[in-house]
Write a protein that holds these residues in place. Structure first.
Motif, short mmCIF file in Angstrom:
data_model
loop_
_atom_site.label_atom_id
_atom_site.label_comp_id
_atom_site.label_asym_id
_atom_site.label_seq_id
_atom_site.Cartn_x
_atom_site.Cartn_y
_atom_site.Cartn_z
N GLN A 131 10.80 -22.42 -6.96
CA GLN A 131 11.82 -21.41 -7.25
C GLN A 131 12.65 -21.17 -5.98
N TYR A 132 13.48 -22.16 -5.65
CA TYR A 132 14.16 -22.14 -4.36
C TYR A 132 15.21 -21.04 -4.26
N GLU A 133 15.94 -20.81 -5.34
CA GLU A 133 16.97 -19.76 -5.31
C GLU A 133 16.33 -18.40 -5.08
N ILE A 134 15.23 -18.12 -5.79
CA ILE A 134 14.54 -16.85 -5.64
C ILE A 134 13.99 -16.70 -4.23
N ALA A 135 13.40 -17.78 -3.72
CA ALA A 135 12.81 -17.74 -2.38
C ALA A 135 13.87 -17.48 -1.31
N CYS A 136 15.01 -18.15 -1.41
CA CYS A 136 16.07 -17.99 -0.40
C CYS A 136 16.69 -16.60 -0.48
N PHE A 137 16.93 -16.12 -1.71
CA PHE A 137 17.49 -14.79 -1.87
C PHE A 137 16.53 -13.74 -1.30
N ALA A 138 15.24 -13.89 -1.63
CA ALA A 138 14.24 -12.93 -1.15
C ALA A 138 14.15 -12.94 0.37
N ALA A 139 14.24 -14.12 0.97
CA ALA A 139 14.15 -14.24 2.43
C ALA A 139 15.31 -13.52 3.10
N MET A 140 16.53 -13.75 2.59
CA MET A 140 17.70 -13.11 3.19
C MET A 140 17.74 -11.61 2.88
N LYS A 141 17.18 -11.21 1.75
CA LYS A 141 17.10 -9.78 1.44
C LYS A 141 16.19 -9.08 2.44
N ASP A 215 18.93 -27.07 -5.30
CA ASP A 215 18.15 -28.19 -5.82
C ASP A 215 17.64 -29.09 -4.70
N ASP A 216 17.90 -28.69 -3.46
CA ASP A 216 17.44 -29.47 -2.31
C ASP A 216 16.35 -28.67 -1.61
N PRO A 217 15.09 -29.06 -1.77
CA PRO A 217 14.00 -28.29 -1.15
C PRO A 217 14.09 -28.22 0.36
N MET A 218 14.65 -29.25 0.99
CA MET A 218 14.78 -29.24 2.44
C MET A 218 15.78 -28.17 2.88
N GLU A 219 16.89 -28.06 2.13
CA GLU A 219 17.87 -27.03 2.44
C GLU A 219 17.26 -25.64 2.26
N ALA A 220 16.49 -25.47 1.19
CA ALA A 220 15.85 -24.19 0.93
C ALA A 220 14.88 -23.83 2.06
N ALA A 221 14.11 -24.81 2.51
CA ALA A 221 13.17 -24.57 3.60
C ALA A 221 13.91 -24.15 4.87
N GLU A 222 15.05 -24.75 5.12
CA GLU A 222 15.81 -24.43 6.32
C GLU A 222 16.46 -23.05 6.23
N VAL A 223 16.85 -22.64 5.02
CA VAL A 223 17.37 -21.29 4.83
C VAL A 223 16.28 -20.27 5.14
N ILE A 224 15.07 -20.54 4.67
CA ILE A 224 13.95 -19.63 4.94
C ILE A 224 13.62 -19.62 6.42
N GLN A 225 13.70 -20.78 7.06
CA GLN A 225 13.47 -20.83 8.51
C GLN A 225 14.52 -20.00 9.26
N LEU A 226 15.76 -20.06 8.77
CA LEU A 226 16.82 -19.26 9.38
C LEU A 226 16.52 -17.78 9.23
N ALA A 227 16.07 -17.38 8.03
CA ALA A 227 15.70 -15.98 7.82
C ALA A 227 14.56 -15.58 8.75
N ASP A 228 13.63 -16.48 8.97
CA ASP A 228 12.51 -16.21 9.88
C ASP A 228 13.03 -15.94 11.29
N LEU A 229 13.97 -16.76 11.74
CA LEU A 229 14.55 -16.58 13.08
C LEU A 229 15.28 -15.24 13.16
N LEU A 230 16.07 -14.91 12.14
CA LEU A 230 16.84 -13.67 12.16
C LEU A 230 15.92 -12.46 12.20
N LEU A 231 14.84 -12.51 11.45
CA LEU A 231 13.88 -11.40 11.45
C LEU A 231 13.26 -11.21 12.84
#
Length: 247
Positions: A131-141, A215-231
């Motif tokens: 559920q990449y869209e949900i994961a990325c949205f939740a991370a940035m939220k 639809d790109d799991p690698m992109e989703a992982a990198e978005v979450i990594q970015l959220a991790d850095l920002l936090l």
């Protein structure tokens, strides 16, 4: 010298492909069997490669492929047996059925280490469920919530405007945003505000307003990594704020 024994992985592949691809070829071979003995893999390889000028290298590559498969938990012991028999795991069979899943496996490796506590649990779980869209949205939220709470701003402040308010640069002694680093060079303060505003604007705001297909799991992982850095940058800003208040 040639033999009639089929090697667990073709020799041409062993001589040219990197370990993950070799591991996939081995996994495909193993997936055809209900159970197998690991020692039989190397035994077959020794017979098949006997007489080859690079026999030792070929055997080493087979062992490396096996190590890769095992390290990814794509094989396991047979639960109903007390012997050394192994089986291809459920994830391993999914991988054989869908070779593109190798990308998902590589993406999951990006998030294998510990993340900010706010991202553990629901973000990681949704990512692993695909559920990449949900994961990325939740991370940035989580980033948005952390910035608002740490900056002490109201709930009416949202999205890009929240980031620009929280990180508003100090200007020649004039007060800046509560999370801006007054000790940093002016351009750095501007860049930090732009970093947070850009991340929220690109990866959080669109998913708030419309369906965004990740639809790109690698992109989703990198978005979450970015959220991790920002936090983690927000945490540093909080420490800096507390230190300033105590001075």
């Amino acid at each position: 010298m040639t033999t009639n024994t089929t090697p667990p992985i073709p020799m041409d592949a062993l001589r040219t492909l990197p370990t993950p691809e070799l591991g996939m070829l081995l996994l495909e071979r193993l997936g055809k069997e209900t159970r197998f003995l690991p020692q039989n893999i190397t035994a077959e390889a020794r017979i098949a490669f006997k007489g080859e000028s690079d026999e030792a290298d070929l055997l080493d590559r087979v062992c490396e492929a096996w190590a890769w498969v095992e390290s990814k938990a794509l094989v396991s012991q047979v639960g109903t047996k007390t012997s050394d028999f192994r089986r291809v795991t459920t994830d391993g069979r999914k991988l054989v059925a869908d070779p593109s899943a190798l990308v998902r496996l590589a993406a999951a490796d990006r998030l294998a280490g510990p993340m900010h506590p706010a991202l553990e649990g629901h973000v990681r779980t949704n990512f692993h469920l695909g559920q990449y869209e949900i994961a990325c949205f939740a991370a940035m939220k989580e980033v948005e919530v952390a910035v608002r709470d740490t900056a002490g701003l109201g709930h009416s402040e949202i999205g890009v405007n929240l980031m620009r308010t929280a990180f508003k640069p100090h200007n020649n002694g004039a007060g800046g945003g509560p999370l801006a680093d007054a000790g940093a060079e002016g351009g750095e303060q501007v860049a930090m505000a732009a970093l947070f505003a850009g991340a929220i604007g690109v990866f959080k705001n669109p998913t708030s307003h419309r369906t965004v297909t990740f639809d790109d799991p690698m992109e989703a992982a990198e978005v979450i990594q970015l959220a991790d850095l920002l936090l983690r940058l927000v945490e540093k800003a909080k420490v800096r704020e507390i230190k300033t208040e105590n001075e």
